[in-house]
Structures are given as structure tokens and as C-alpha cells.
Design an enzyme around this catalytic site. Structure first.
Site, PDB file in Angstrom:
ATOM      1  CD  GLU A  46      -2.784  -1.285  -0.115  1.00 40.17           C
ATOM      2  OE1 GLU A  46      -3.082  -0.255  -0.761  1.00 40.17           O
ATOM      3  OE2 GLU A  46      -3.096  -2.437  -0.491  1.00 40.17           O
ATOM      4  CG  HIS A  87      -1.098   1.004  -4.481  1.00 41.91           C
ATOM      5  ND1 HIS A  87      -1.142   0.939  -5.850  1.00 41.91           N
ATOM      6  CD2 HIS A  87      -1.418  -0.241  -4.033  1.00 41.91           C
ATOM      7  CE1 HIS A  87      -1.491  -0.299  -6.219  1.00 41.91           C
ATOM      8  NE2 HIS A  87      -1.643  -1.038  -5.132  1.00 41.91           N
TER       9      HIS A  87
HETATM   10 ZN    ZN Z   1      -2.336  -3.074  -5.175  1.00 40.91          ZN
END
Ligand code: ZN
Length: 491
Positions: free
Chosen positions: A256, A259
């Protein structure tokens, strides 16, 4: 700010406000608030949609820009794309999809819990039918799936994915066969007791070292980890912690954060425009996978962090050698559940879904035959067969949300991740020794320069081609897998 830009800024504001409500829904909202919250989110999303498809947007797009800067060109191009997609899909179809998905999601949960595909089947049938109508409304040249894929991976075509996947499969299947024939590393130490707070702190420490900026974000707990953006200076992560398993929280946090760093790295000049976003889901996944796997599952990374992780979890890892830990976190095996799959076999799970989705859209597979088709395909790709639908066709949430065309982006992202990482390594000659000493500034800076800052100004293909000199290909990823696992397994 021009009239057009302030119009677009309002659309962004409404969407980001809805995202705050959605984030809260998944993290802190009391369960009794669900119905009221659904109305609030729907209202904001509807207002944003109405502004996007308004006369005002149409007039501005028709008139075009008076200045010609690269930002402005991109702004008109991307808005035109969003406008075209939004206006071509009739409002009643959008509504029907949303209603169908709401019911389908419930039916899917029940079906998965009771292992009865027939409970979900009529909903899936409707979802496929509505997606076909959506594809017809959006329009396509070759394959209706093109129109669906384009929502998640703009510009990518079904035929290109099919070619890339066919090549990948040919090269990958023998590698998987060779690796899974070997004695598997012992990974029982990863299932010892890892206290919640120590897991949280260790993960936060590592992503802070990576360069995820906690002044412009935060991390909270949620059942299903995700990253969400309210502005370039507020990009939030969630994670989940299992005290009986090291992997989900740690590797999920790195994923995450990958991202999140992408979204935090978008050029500030693009704030409150539709350009301030990841350019495609594949490119997004390339960033999460790069930090999770290419960095976080590498030997060099653990040569720096192993003493630290032992310190954080003395009871679980005090008697485990660095080598055994490294082998355990890179254990390869044929498994049935995509989200638990290792980095080598993962793409095979994605390919099965892509084939079945395109065949459902073509009408080649009837919904009633899907469970059998799924099991046959999994067996052909992975050599094992699900014994029930919960570990087969019912395992993923995507179809129940109405999303068809999403799955391929996971594998495309894996391929892009090594292409970009290879280039970063050749541009930064001592990158691997930097990683082995826990230093990530140069890598993050490289990604900022070549990927993050552009937001949606460049397509995924333009980013790849400009950064690496070539478009999407399987060689780099296959080479990475060969090199890493030959070393691990001595093949
Ligand atoms: Zn992902």
C-alpha cells in the site's frame, strides 16, 4: 484559475469528499451509519458526475484551450476521455449496474460462505449482461472486452493482453513446474506469535525509510487494505494485522505504501485537476509490487533489516537465521487462492481470470458452466484442482462489484515493475548496495522523475517507453524470476 480549471476543480473536490466518506466507512464508521452514509456518498458522486457530463464541460472541450502548454493539452485530452466515457454510458445503465452490484455483493458473500455457486450465478449472469451493454455503449473496434479493460488500463487492448499472457505462460509454466518439484522451504516461523503493536511499528518504520510521507498521509486499520487519495498532500493507507502470521501486515504495508508514494509523488501543479491520479491500475500496481517484492522480498533489503526484525520479534525470530527467513518469505508453491499466492505463481491466477472473463463476454462460457471451467483452467495452469467453489470461482470480490476487465492489471503491473526497476538499476549503478544499506532516496527520486510526477499526463505505455526505451514485455520479469529463484533453489 481559468473557468475550465475551476469547473474541473469542483468535480475533483466532490469526488475527494466522497472518498473521505468512503475511507471513514472502511475504518471508523459505526455499523449503524451504513445506510445514511451510502446516501451521502451517492449524492456526492452523482453531483460530480452531473458536473462532468454538463453542458459546461462540453462547451469548454469544444472550444479548446487558448494556451498551449503540455499540462493544458493533457488536461483537455484526459477530460475529453473521462467525458466521453461518462456521457456514453446512459444514466439508467449506471444505476442498474450499481443496484445489481449491491445485491450481487450480498449474494456473493452468502454463496462463498455456504459454497453454493447457484446463489451467486443469476447475479453474475446479470453483471455480464450489463457489462456487455456497457461495452456496446462505450464502443470498441475489435473486442467488447476492450471497452471494459480501457476503464482500468487506458489504451490497452484485449489482443495485446492475450499475446503478452500467452508468451508469459509459455515461459512461466516450466519454471513453476521446476520450482514446485523442489523441497519447499520451511516457513513455520512466519506463523509464530507476532504482537500487534510490534508489527504496526516495524511496518511504519520501514515505509518511513522508503519515503512514504506521514506529514501528507496516515495509516489506519481496515479489513481489506487499500490506499485512497483526498489530495496530493493527503494520501492514506490502511493495513490489517494477523498476530499469527507475519506476512499480511508487513508485505501489505509495503504494498500500500508503494501505491501511496505514487499518489504523493504527483506534481503539485496538477492538484485539483483530473490529471492528479495514477495513470492506470497496471502502473499503480507496478509501484506497489516494486516496493513489496523487488525491494521488500530481496536479499539486499533483508541484509539490512533482518537484525531489526529480529529485534522487533525476539520470541518469534530470535532463533531463525537470516537465510532461512529469506527462503521462507520467498516460498513458492501451487496454491488455490490468488491473494495468498507467491510472486512466481501469482500471474497464473490472473491469466485464468482473464481467459474466463473474455470467454464470458464472448458468450463462449455459460455462467452455469463457470465453476467447472474455472477448476479445469486452474488445473491446467497450476496442476492442482479446487475441491469447492469457495476456493475456486467464488474467491474474488471483483465480479460481485460489477467489475470485469480489472484482473489483467495485476499481472501487467508485475511486468511493468521489473521493467522500471531494471532501468532504475542501470541509471543508478550502486542501487543494490544502497538498498542493502537501507537507503531508498535515489530509487524514490528515480520513480518520482520517471513515473509519479506525471500523474495522468502520460499514459502507462508512454511512461514505460520514455523511461525504459521499450513498451510492455515479459522478458524482464521472467529474467528476474529466473535469476532470483535459481539462486534460491539452485536450479
Ligand atoms: Zn495493489
Amino acid at each position: 484559475m481559468s473557468d475550465f480549471r475551476s469547473h474541473l476543480a469542483q468535480i475533483c473536490d466532490l469526488n475527494h469528499a466522497a472518498a473521505v466518506l468512503e475511507w471513514d466507512q472502511e475504518t471508523y464508521m459505526p455499523s449503524a451509519a451504513a445506510e445514511a452514509r451510502a446516501h451521502q456518498i451517492a449524492t456526492l458522486r452523482r453531483l460530480a458526475h452531473e458536473l462532468l457530463v454538463s453542458e459546461k464541460t462540453a462547451t469548454h472541450l469544444e472550444k479548446g484551450s487558448d494556451e498551449s502548454s503540455s499540462d493544458d493539452d493533457a488536461l483537455y485530452r484526459v477530460t475529453q476521455r473521462d467525458f466521453d466515457r461518462a456521457i456514453r454510458i446512459p444514466a439508467d445503465l449506471v444505476e442498474e449496474l450499481a443496484e445489481t452490484a449491491a445485491l450481487a455483493r450480498q449474494a456473493w458473500r452468502t454463496a462463498r460462505e455456504s459454497d453454493t455457486f447457484s446463489t451467486f450465478a443469476p447475479h453474475l449472469e446479470k453483471i455480464v449482461e450489463l457489462n456487455l451493454r456497457k461495452a456496446e455503449a462505450v464502443g470498441y473496434d475489435e473486442h467488447p472486452y476492450d471497452a471494459l479493460l480501457d476503464e482500468f488500463e487506458p489504451g490497452m487492448k484485449t489482443a495485446e493482453v492475450a499475446n503478452v499472457f500467452a508468451e508469459l505462460r509459455d515461459q512461466l509454466v516450466p519454471i513453476v513446474q521446476a520450482l514446485t518439484a523442489e523441497v519447499k522451504p520451511d516457513d513455520r516461523m512466519l506463523h509464530r506469535h507476532f504482537p500487534h503493536d510490534a508489527q504496526w511499528d516495524f511496518g511504519v518504520g520501514v515505509i518511513t525509510d522508503f519515503g512514504y510521507d506521514f506529514n501528507r498521509g496516515r495509516q489506519d486499520l481496515s479489513t481489506h487494505p487499500f490506499t485512497t487519495t483526498f489530495s496530493i498532500s493527503d494520501v492514506r493507507l490502511t493495513t490489517r494485522v494477523d498476530e499469527a502470521f507475519f506476512n499480511p501486515a508487513f508485505f501489505g504495508t509495503l504494498h500500500e505504501a508503494g501505491h501511496g508514494m505514487y499518489e504523493q509523488g504527483v506534481d503539485g501543479a496538477l492538484e485539483r485537476t483530473p490529471l492528479a491520479d495514477g495513470t492506470s491500475l497496471g502502473m499503480h500496481e507496478s509501484q506497489s509490487r516494486l516496493w513489496e517484492n523487488l525491494v521488500g522480498r530481496s536479499r539486499g533489503f533483508w541484509s539490512h533489516y533482518y537484525p531489526k526484525v529480529q529485534n522487533a520479534f525476539p520470541d518469534a525470530l530470535g532463533d531463525v537465521s537470516e537465510e532461512n527467513f529469506y527462503r521462507a518469505i520467498n516460498r513458492v508453491e501451487n496454491s488455490l487462492i490468488r491473494v495468498e499466492a507467491d510472486e512466481v505463481t501469482y500471474n497464473l491466477h490472473v491469466m485464468v481470470r482473464f481467459e474466463l472473463e473474455t470467454e464470458m463476454i464472448e458468450g463462449k462460457i455459460g455462467i452455469a458452466d463457470l465453476p467447472e471451467a474455472w477448476n479445469d483452467r486452474i488445473e491446467a495452469f497450476l496442476g492442482i484442482r479446487p475441491s469447492n467453489d469457495a476456493e475456486g470461482v467464488l474467491q474474488d470480490i471483483h465480479w460481485s462489484l460489477g467489475a470485469i476487465g480489472y484482473f489483467p492489471t495485476y499481472a501487467l503491473g508485475n511486468l511493468m515493475s521489473t521493467q522500471l526497476f531494471d532501468q532504475a538499476n542501470s541509471d543508478i549503478p550502486d542501487l543494490s548496495s544502497q538498498i542493502s544499506s537501507g537507503s531508498f532516496e535515489a530509487l524514490l527520486e528515480w520513480l518520482r522523475t520517471h513515473v509519479h510526477r506525471h500523474g495522468r499526463k502520460k499514459s502507462a505505455n508512454e511512461i514505460l517507453t520514455d523511461a525504459t526505451g521499450t513498451g510492455l514485455s515479459v522478458e524482464s520479469w521472467i529474467h528476474y524470476i529466473r535469476r532470483k529463484y535459481e539462486d534460491l533453489y539452485g536450479l
